[in-house]
Design a protein around this motif. Structure first.
Motif, mmCIF file in Angstrom:
data_model
loop_
_atom_site.group_PDB
_atom_site.id
_atom_site.type_symbol
_atom_site.label_atom_id
_atom_site.label_comp_id
_atom_site.label_asym_id
_atom_site.label_seq_id
_atom_site.Cartn_x
_atom_site.Cartn_y
_atom_site.Cartn_z
ATOM 1 N N VAL A 13 0.846 -1.190 0.000
ATOM 2 C CA VAL A 13 0.000 0.000 0.000
ATOM 3 C C VAL A 13 0.883 1.243 0.000
ATOM 4 N N ALA A 14 1.991 1.181 0.723
ATOM 5 C CA ALA A 14 2.943 2.283 0.775
ATOM 6 C C ALA A 14 4.346 1.709 0.925
ATOM 7 N N ALA A 47 -3.246 -0.210 -15.158
ATOM 8 C CA ALA A 47 -1.917 0.361 -14.934
ATOM 9 C C ALA A 47 -1.972 1.610 -14.049
ATOM 10 N N GLU A 48 -3.072 2.371 -14.122
ATOM 11 C CA GLU A 48 -3.199 3.596 -13.327
ATOM 12 C C GLU A 48 -3.227 3.328 -11.813
ATOM 13 N N ALA A 49 -3.482 2.089 -11.434
ATOM 14 C CA ALA A 49 -3.555 1.745 -10.012
ATOM 15 C C ALA A 49 -2.176 1.516 -9.394
ATOM 16 N N ILE A 50 -1.123 1.635 -10.209
ATOM 17 C CA ILE A 50 0.243 1.419 -9.736
ATOM 18 C C ILE A 50 0.928 2.770 -9.566
ATOM 19 N N LEU A 60 0.899 0.465 -4.641
ATOM 20 C CA LEU A 60 -0.424 0.792 -5.178
ATOM 21 C C LEU A 60 -0.783 2.262 -5.027
ATOM 22 N N ASP A 61 -1.640 2.733 -5.899
ATOM 23 C CA ASP A 61 -2.222 4.075 -5.808
ATOM 24 C C ASP A 61 -3.667 3.879 -5.355
ATOM 25 N N MET A 62 -3.923 4.116 -4.087
ATOM 26 C CA MET A 62 -5.217 3.819 -3.478
ATOM 27 C C MET A 62 -6.387 4.497 -4.195
ATOM 28 N N GLU A 63 -6.167 5.659 -4.767
ATOM 29 C CA GLU A 63 -7.251 6.394 -5.430
ATOM 30 C C GLU A 63 -7.767 5.701 -6.683
ATOM 31 N N GLN A 67 -13.359 -0.431 -5.263
ATOM 32 C CA GLN A 67 -13.839 -0.371 -3.881
ATOM 33 C C GLN A 67 -13.695 -1.713 -3.163
ATOM 34 N N ALA A 68 -13.975 -2.809 -3.855
ATOM 35 C CA ALA A 68 -13.856 -4.133 -3.223
ATOM 36 C C ALA A 68 -12.423 -4.408 -2.776
ATOM 37 N N MET A 69 -11.471 -3.944 -3.549
ATOM 38 C CA MET A 69 -10.068 -4.137 -3.166
ATOM 39 C C MET A 69 -9.696 -3.253 -1.987
ATOM 40 N N ARG A 70 -10.215 -2.048 -1.974
ATOM 41 C CA ARG A 70 -9.957 -1.156 -0.824
ATOM 42 C C ARG A 70 -10.460 -1.791 0.467
#
Length: 96
Positions: A13-14, A47-50, A60-63, A67-70
């Motif tokens: 996540v970070a 790819a935008e989620a990386i 990961l880029d949380m934004e 939602q299910a993954m969050r």
């Protein structure tokens, strides 16, 4: 430029946090990857989620996560035994 992502890379996540999963598949043609989140299952990400990739780590880029993954990321380590200690992890001089 980010390094290429490969199956087996750990997912975070970070940077500096504990890993929450691993990359299972990379689909270069669709610019998506499948990651398995501990205690949560597989998720397909664009790819935008990386946010970043380095040293075998995918950040990961949380934004940009579904939602299910969050929701799954709120409890990735819940299934772990809190009393388990890996062999050799205790101070061998303790109790002597």
């Amino acid at each position: 430029m980010q390094e290429p992502i490969e199956p087996g890379y750990m997912v975070f996540v970070a940077d500096g946090d504990v890993g929450v999963g691993a990359v299972r598949e990379v689909h270069a043609d669709s610019r998506e990857l499948v990651v398995n989140i501990e205690n949560g299952g597989d998720f397909t990400l664009p790819a935008e989620a990386i946010r970043d990739v380095h040293e075998g780590k995918v950040i990961l880029d949380m934004e940009h996560l579904p939602q299910a993954m969050r929701e799954a990321l709120k409890h990735p380590h819940d299934a772990e035994d809190p009393d388990y200690e890996a062999p050799g992890s205790q101070d061998e001089t303790a109790g002597q």
